[in-house]
Design a protein around this motif. Structure first.
Motif, short mmCIF file in Angstrom:
data_model
loop_
_atom_site.label_atom_id
_atom_site.label_comp_id
_atom_site.label_asym_id
_atom_site.label_seq_id
_atom_site.Cartn_x
_atom_site.Cartn_y
_atom_site.Cartn_z
N THR A 1 0.83 -1.20 0.00
CA THR A 1 0.00 0.00 0.00
C THR A 1 0.87 1.26 0.00
O THR A 1 2.08 1.18 0.19
N MET A 2 0.25 2.41 -0.18
CA MET A 2 0.99 3.68 -0.25
C MET A 2 1.72 3.96 1.05
O MET A 2 1.20 3.77 2.14
N HIS A 3 2.95 4.43 0.90
CA HIS A 3 3.81 4.71 2.05
C HIS A 3 3.63 6.17 2.46
O HIS A 3 4.12 7.07 1.81
N LYS A 4 2.93 6.36 3.58
CA LYS A 4 2.62 7.72 4.02
C LYS A 4 3.08 8.00 5.44
O LYS A 4 2.61 8.92 6.08
N ILE A 5 4.01 7.19 5.96
CA ILE A 5 4.49 7.45 7.32
C ILE A 5 5.88 8.09 7.26
O ILE A 5 6.55 8.06 6.24
N ASN A 6 6.29 8.63 8.40
CA ASN A 6 7.55 9.38 8.47
C ASN A 6 8.72 8.46 8.82
O ASN A 6 9.45 8.70 9.77
N GLN A 7 8.89 7.40 8.03
CA GLN A 7 9.97 6.44 8.24
C GLN A 7 10.15 5.65 6.95
O GLN A 7 9.19 5.39 6.24
N LYS A 8 11.38 5.26 6.65
CA LYS A 8 11.63 4.41 5.49
C LYS A 8 11.06 3.02 5.76
O LYS A 8 11.11 2.53 6.89
N ARG A 9 10.54 2.41 4.71
CA ARG A 9 10.13 1.00 4.78
C ARG A 9 11.20 0.21 4.04
O ARG A 9 11.46 0.45 2.86
N THR A 10 11.83 -0.73 4.72
CA THR A 10 12.90 -1.50 4.12
C THR A 10 12.64 -2.99 4.32
O THR A 10 12.38 -3.44 5.44
N THR A 11 12.70 -3.73 3.22
CA THR A 11 12.54 -5.18 3.25
C THR A 11 13.58 -5.83 2.35
O THR A 11 14.09 -5.21 1.44
N VAL A 12 13.85 -7.09 2.62
CA VAL A 12 14.63 -7.92 1.71
C VAL A 12 13.64 -8.91 1.12
O VAL A 12 12.93 -9.61 1.86
N ALA A 13 13.55 -8.96 -0.19
CA ALA A 13 12.68 -9.92 -0.87
C ALA A 13 13.55 -11.01 -1.48
O ALA A 13 14.70 -10.75 -1.86
N PHE A 14 13.00 -12.21 -1.58
CA PHE A 14 13.79 -13.30 -2.17
C PHE A 14 12.88 -14.35 -2.78
O PHE A 14 11.72 -14.47 -2.43
N ASN A 15 13.46 -15.07 -3.73
CA ASN A 15 12.79 -16.17 -4.39
C ASN A 15 13.52 -17.47 -4.09
O ASN A 15 14.75 -17.47 -3.94
N ILE A 16 12.78 -18.55 -4.03
CA ILE A 16 13.30 -19.87 -3.67
C ILE A 16 12.95 -20.85 -4.78
O ILE A 16 11.81 -20.89 -5.25
N SER A 17 13.93 -21.63 -5.18
CA SER A 17 13.72 -22.61 -6.25
C SER A 17 14.67 -23.78 -6.03
O SER A 17 15.41 -23.84 -5.06
N LEU A 18 14.66 -24.71 -6.99
CA LEU A 18 15.58 -25.86 -6.93
C LEU A 18 16.99 -25.42 -7.18
O LEU A 18 17.27 -24.49 -7.85
#
Length: 188
Positions: A171-188
């Motif tokens: 959703t839209m980022h409207k707070i006074n802080q950075k949003r930081t995530t690590v995304a990853f994919n898993i496979s064979l």
């Protein structure tokens, strides 16, 4: 094998999993991602994304923990594969009060995907993969739109793993802080 604690989280009829990282791993990872270069993807005013980090030796500790989580799921679910591993990972960052968002998408060519939450921020929105069932029944509340979405934030240090076919966005980022995530994919 060192087991990692996790929680089963049923969204719709889909099995998803949430692990919790140590505070030390969160702090270490957050310090390292602050040094990365980011590019704008998705929308012109969209989320900043790093280059792939799964090959970066600085993130070996993080990826070792991801692998422990994946190995735990592999054993518990008796998956029919020798081993599944992270085959791609990157950092997503939304700057404070920008309205940045991430449109619904999926991760093709993967079995599972994950989101490791390094900060607070807007939730990830998961769309029901069987949303058509909602259109086949009566609705007295104006329609199935709200029934077809689940909002989830794994909490700081939460690592939420889900099937890669699930449509998801932010959703839209409207707070006074950075949003930081690590995304990853898993496979064979």
């Amino acid at each position: 094998m060192m087991r990692q604690k996790y929680e089963n989280i049923p969204l719709f009829p889909v099995r998803c999993f949430n692990f919790q990282a140590s505070d030390a791993l969160v702090e270490d990872t957050l310090a390292k991602v602050k040094k990365l270069d980011y590019r704008r993807y998705n929308e012109p005013e969209g989320v900043g994304t790093s280059n792939d980090i799964h090959t970066n030796p600085e993130f070996k500790g993080l990826h070792d923990w991801f692998q422990k989580c994946i190995d735990t799921l592999h054993v518990d679910n008796v998956w029919q594969a020798d081993r599944i591993v992270v085959n791609k990972s990157w950092v997503n960052r939304s700057d404070a009060n920008t309205g940045h968002h991430h449109d619904p998408h999926r991760h093709p060519m993967s079995y599972l995907s994950g989101i490791f939450y390094l900060t607070e921020g807007p939730p990830t929105v998961f769309l029901d993969p069987i949303d058509k069932r909602e259109w086949q029944q009566f609705h007295l509340d104006g329609g199935p739109a709200k029934d077809c979405r689940q909002f989830l934030h794994g909490g700081v240090g939460g690592c939420f793993i889900f099937p890669s076919y699930m449509m998801h966005g932010v959703t839209m980022h409207k707070i006074n802080q950075k949003r930081t995530t690590v995304a990853f994919n898993i496979s064979l």
